[in-house]
Design an enzyme around this catalytic site. Structure first.
Site, PDB file in Angstrom:
ATOM      1  N   CYS A   2       0.730  -1.164  -0.127  1.00 16.78           N
ATOM      2  CA  CYS A   2      -0.019  -0.186   0.097  1.00 16.78           C
ATOM      3  C   CYS A   2       0.750   1.434  -0.207  1.00 16.78           C
ATOM      4  O   CYS A   2       1.910   1.488   0.291  1.00 16.78           O
ATOM      5  CB  CYS A   2      -0.981  -0.034   1.099  1.00 16.78           C
ATOM      6  N   ARG A  27       5.105  -0.162  -6.219  1.00 21.08           N
ATOM      7  CA  ARG A  27       5.176  -0.936  -4.808  1.00 21.08           C
ATOM      8  C   ARG A  27       4.105  -2.176  -5.006  1.00 21.08           C
ATOM      9  O   ARG A  27       4.256  -3.015  -4.038  1.00 21.08           O
ATOM     10  CB  ARG A  27       4.730  -0.150  -3.829  1.00 21.08           C
ATOM     11  N   TRP A  73      -2.789  -2.950  -1.167  1.00 24.26           N
ATOM     12  CA  TRP A  73      -2.484  -4.326  -1.426  1.00 24.26           C
ATOM     13  C   TRP A  73      -3.030  -5.089  -0.479  1.00 24.26           C
ATOM     14  O   TRP A  73      -2.547  -5.114   0.680  1.00 24.26           O
ATOM     15  CB  TRP A  73      -0.953  -4.268  -1.365  1.00 24.26           C
ATOM     16  N   ASN A  99      -1.771   2.682   5.584  1.00 20.05           N
ATOM     17  CA  ASN A  99      -0.784   1.496   4.922  1.00 20.05           C
ATOM     18  C   ASN A  99      -0.456   0.882   6.232  1.00 20.05           C
ATOM     19  O   ASN A  99      -0.028   1.593   6.731  1.00 20.05           O
ATOM     20  CB  ASN A  99       0.426   2.479   4.145  1.00 20.05           C
ATOM     21  N   GLY A 100      -0.536  -0.438   6.072  1.00 24.49           N
ATOM     22  CA  GLY A 100       0.033  -1.092   7.404  1.00 24.49           C
ATOM     23  C   GLY A 100      -0.799  -2.192   7.524  1.00 24.49           C
ATOM     24  O   GLY A 100      -2.039  -2.601   7.161  1.00 24.49           O
ATOM     25  N   GLU A 477      18.620 -17.334  -7.049  1.00 22.71           N
ATOM     26  CA  GLU A 477      18.103 -15.988  -7.531  1.00 22.71           C
ATOM     27  C   GLU A 477      17.417 -16.006  -9.022  1.00 22.71           C
ATOM     28  O   GLU A 477      16.374 -15.604  -9.276  1.00 22.71           O
ATOM     29  CB  GLU A 477      19.161 -14.798  -7.667  1.00 22.71           C
ATOM     30  N   LYS A 481      13.681 -15.001 -10.009  1.00 21.50           N
ATOM     31  CA  LYS A 481      13.534 -13.841 -11.035  1.00 21.50           C
ATOM     32  C   LYS A 481      12.301 -14.768 -12.131  1.00 21.50           C
ATOM     33  O   LYS A 481      11.406 -14.086 -12.415  1.00 21.50           O
ATOM     34  CB  LYS A 481      14.689 -13.704 -11.856  1.00 21.50           C
ATOM     35  N   GLU A 484       8.892 -15.327 -10.299  1.00 27.18           N
ATOM     36  CA  GLU A 484       7.855 -14.260  -9.925  1.00 27.18           C
ATOM     37  C   GLU A 484       7.351 -13.314 -11.119  1.00 27.18           C
ATOM     38  O   GLU A 484       6.458 -12.620 -10.966  1.00 27.18           O
ATOM     39  CB  GLU A 484       8.702 -13.017  -8.934  1.00 27.18           C
ATOM     40  N   HIS A 500      18.636 -36.521  -4.666  1.00 28.65           N
ATOM     41  CA  HIS A 500      18.119 -36.961  -3.476  1.00 28.65           C
ATOM     42  C   HIS A 500      16.506 -36.685  -3.348  1.00 28.65           C
ATOM     43  O   HIS A 500      15.888 -36.559  -2.249  1.00 28.65           O
ATOM     44  CB  HIS A 500      18.715 -36.173  -2.504  1.00 28.65           C
ATOM     45  N   LYS A 595       6.508  -4.386  -4.292  1.00 26.66           N
ATOM     46  CA  LYS A 595       8.053  -3.901  -4.374  1.00 26.66           C
ATOM     47  C   LYS A 595       8.532  -3.841  -2.901  1.00 26.66           C
ATOM     48  O   LYS A 595       9.526  -4.311  -2.588  1.00 26.66           O
ATOM     49  CB  LYS A 595       8.064  -2.751  -4.968  1.00 26.66           C
TER      50      LYS A 595
HETATM   51  C1  AGP Z   1      12.618  -9.717  -5.846  1.00 25.71           C
HETATM   52  O1  AGP Z   1      12.603  -9.561  -6.922  1.00 25.71           O
HETATM   53  C2  AGP Z   1      11.675  -9.575  -4.904  1.00 25.71           C
HETATM   54  N1  AGP Z   1      11.230  -8.063  -5.311  1.00 25.71           N
HETATM   55  C3  AGP Z   1      11.677  -9.634  -3.514  1.00 25.71           C
HETATM   56  O2  AGP Z   1      12.175 -11.032  -3.272  1.00 25.71           O
HETATM   57  C4  AGP Z   1      12.586  -8.738  -2.658  1.00 25.71           C
HETATM   58  O3  AGP Z   1      14.049  -8.806  -2.811  1.00 25.71           O
HETATM   59  C5  AGP Z   1      12.356  -8.795  -1.038  1.00 25.71           C
HETATM   60  O4  AGP Z   1      11.087  -8.235  -0.867  1.00 25.71           O
HETATM   61  C6  AGP Z   1      13.311  -7.806  -0.349  1.00 25.71           C
HETATM   62  O5  AGP Z   1      13.304  -6.636  -0.386  1.00 25.71           O
HETATM   63  P1  AGP Z   1      14.097  -5.473   0.097  1.00 25.71           P
HETATM   64  O6  AGP Z   1      15.454  -5.889  -0.691  1.00 25.71           O
HETATM   65  O7  AGP Z   1      13.407  -4.075  -0.308  1.00 25.71           O
HETATM   66  O8  AGP Z   1      14.281  -5.687   1.648  1.00 25.71           O
END
Ligand code: AGP
Length: 600
Positions: A2, A27, A73, A99-100, A477, A481, A484, A500, A595
């Site tokens: 949010c 975000r 959100w 927000n929160g 990673e 990527k 997501e 395993h 984000k």
């Molecule tokens: C990665 O592409 C994501 N957006 C997510 O995993 C992100 O890295 C994670 O939420 C941590 O965010 P930050 O680095 O702002 O703490």
């Protein structure tokens, strides 16, 4: 997650609020709304879906110079128009955006609001109804607002309008990000400076459990008990053009392409005139004094932390543990005698990491934050900050922040090694320059990588990434990527681990991306590729010059063996990007994701 905005001044508030919300879109959100105040009352416009949808329902005939806005959100209650913010009190005198997460909202309902019929499923609505109740009981609006906030448990950044006093926006904050922007004859409110750069670059930090009374000409900060606080604004050093896509179709592609520049920028920021690494003496001291380093992070930043552990242990011979922020407090390891905590966070606002930082500070330990946003909560609350200088990262999928984090960790590790008298036998700055050049070469190979994405990922429902040693961390990673943004089920595995259990999932044509950039495990990872190929997998081998073999799918330019993650991730980022594009996914704003993850 949010985001909130607020505006009070002389211009048309609707357009400024909508533009501000557009800057917060990155975000992540599922509904949006604005409320603007006029002499006739407060007009609320809200919709499920994108800001573009909201724009269609905003009545352009309503003229107002004060208002608040929100991107939601969903946490409590499904994404819907009813649950979208702003929310109003029963008499519709008060209007709120939040927000929160209000953790005790059920309790507050039971204790104070039995007689009120709530309109939404949100935790937020409780807040606005409480303000109204306390005002009905005779409190001033400010007192009612402070009283309400003092009852809340959880996190909030709140903006409140009163239809009987349309010259004021009441603002409050605890744990969720919030800034107030100031300018002559106009003041603004925003979760993030980027949203209101259109109005001002002068911002006031707001601390937890503070409220702000914002009028057109004045900003008054108070604690929840009503004590006035004075604070000077700072200049947000953001370039408005950094938050535009320019000619790029997506922020993600722009940010991938910016990586060589970011690495060169980091070199410049952390280099002395004689070419050596420049870090604050205090940070060097804190690292040297620690008998063990604990890296805390989430998602991509956690993956950078895994690489950071290798760098610090290999270069500086200092033991490091890496922990997922959301688990740390539940699975707390036995801490060493003199720990140093390093928080890695692009946004500096991740609630899971912040939760650990708060506990760490309570225990009296030192903390360093590595972040892309120096004024962020994690930066302010830690003892030290290392800035990653990557520029605003807008795409939900983190790319340039990840490589920037690893570059800064490289310099931290190298600086510690030097302070300990350890000769690395190479110049870290020189090696990072080579990395920047290699990144440039890779960014120019988009057509090849697009073809790989098409060949391997056009129709598949899953994909595995395998690697050994540091390559394994980059596989985690690469898989994150891909999953997501393309929604292909993707998993990263240590090469030796597949047999395993997971090898049971390999079928005819299952794509396997294998990284082979480490000499000491080159033969074994290639052995793992043969194992899966023998069971029908479709292997895509990404190797590095010097270790490459004839049938490898893609070969990376040579860089120092400890720095390969900074380059091997680039083809993985681009493959994920093109896979998502081919599947018609919303690359910059993937479903369900935010984000900046500001709830625990
Ligand atoms: C990665 O592409 C994501 N957006 C997510 O995993 C992100 O890295 C994670 O939420 C941590 O965010 P930050 O680095 O702002 O703490």
């Amino acid at each position: 997650m949010c985001g909130i905005v607020g505006y009070i001044g002389t211009e048309d508030a609707k357009e400024i609020l909508l533009k501000g919300l557009e800057k917060l879109e990155y975000r992540g959100y599922d509904s949006a709304g604005i409320a603007v105040a006029t002499e006739e009352g407060v007009h609320v416009f809200k919709e499920k879906g994108r800001i573009a949808t909201l724009r269609e329902v905003v009545d352009q005939g309503v003229k107002s110079t004060v208002g608040i806005g929100h991107t939601r959100w969903a946490t409590h209650g499904e994404p819907s128009k009813v649950n979208a913010h702003p929310h109003q009190s029963e008499s519709s005198r008060f209007t709120i955006v939040h927000n929160g997460v209000i953790e005790n909202y059920e309790q507050l309902k039971r204790d104070y609001l039995q007689a009120v019929t709530l309109q939404s499923d949100t935790d937020t609505e409780v807040v606005v109804q409480l303000v109204e109740r306390f005002v009905h009981e005779g409190q001033s609006v400010e007192a009612a607002f402070r009283h309400t906030l003092s009852l809340l448990k959880g996190s909030y950044a709140i903006a409140l309008l009163d239809k009987k006093d349309t010259d004021t926006i009441y603002v409050g904050k605890n744990k969720s990000p919030l800034l107030v922007g100031v300018q002559d004859g106009v003041n603004v409110v925003a979760s993030d400076a980027m949203a209101m750069l259109q109005v001002t670059d002068q911002f006031l930090e707001i601390m937890d459990e503070e409220i702000v009374i914002v009028t057109k000409d004045d900003v008054t900060i108070k604690t929840l008990d009503g004590t006035a606080v004075s604070r000077e604004p700072y200049t947000a050093e953001l370039d408005a053009s950094d938050i535009e896509k320019g000619t790029y179709p997506h922020f993600m592609l722009k940010e991938i392409d910016e990586q060589p520049f970011v690495i060169r920028n980091i070199i410049q920021k952390y280099q002395n005139e004689d070419g050596s690494v420049r870090l604050d003496e205090d940070i060097r001291q804190a690292v040297m004094e620690a008998d063990r380093i604990y890296i805390i992070a989430a998602g991509t930043s956690y993956h950078a932390g895994l690489v950071g552990k290798q760098l610090i242990e290999n270069f500086a011979k200092q033991p490091v543990e890496v922990h997922i922020a959301s688990e740390f407090l539940y699975n707390m390891p036995l801490l060493s005698k003199r720990p140093l905590f390093i928080f890695i966070s692009q946004s500096g606002e991740t609630a899971d990491s912040r939760g650990v930082l708060v506990e760490v500070k309570k225990l009296g330990y030192k903390a360093l934050t590595i972040t892309n946003v120096p004024g962020s909560t994690l930066s302010r609350e830690a003892d030290f900050t290392l800035h990653t200088h990557a520029g605003p990262e807008i795409a939900v999928a983190s790319t340039k922040a990840y490589t920037a984090q690893m570059a800064v960790l490289t310099l931290l590790a190298a600086d510690t090694a030097k302070a300990k008298g350890i000769d690395l036998g190479f110049d870290p700055i020189q090696e990072l320059s080579i990395v920047a050049n290699a990144m440039e070469t890779l960014c120019n190979q988009k057509e090849t990588l697009e073809k790989i994405a098409r060949d391997y990922l056009a129709v598949t429902r899953n994909c595995f990434f395998i690697g050994r040693a540091t390559d394994y961390f980059v596989c985690l990673e690469g898989a994150l990527k891909l999953k997501e943004i393309s929604y292909i089920q993707a998993e990263g595995f240590a090469g030796g681990e597949l047999k395993h259990g997971t090898i049971a999932l390999i079928e005819e044509g299952t794509p396997i991306v294998a990284l082979a950039t480490q000499e000491h495990v080159n033969l074994s990872i290639r052995g793992n590729v043969k194992e899966v190929a023998a069971r029908g997998a479709f292997p895509c081998i990404i190797s590095i010059e010097g270790l490459n073999e004839e049938d490898d799918t893609f070969v990376l330019p040579k860089v120092h063996s400890h720095l390969t993650p900074l380059v091997s991730v680039i083809p993985l980022q681009l493959i994920a990007y093109y896979a998502a594009l081919h599947r018609g996914c919303d690359v910059d704003k993937p479903r369900n994701l935010a984000k900046s993850v500001t709830v625990e």
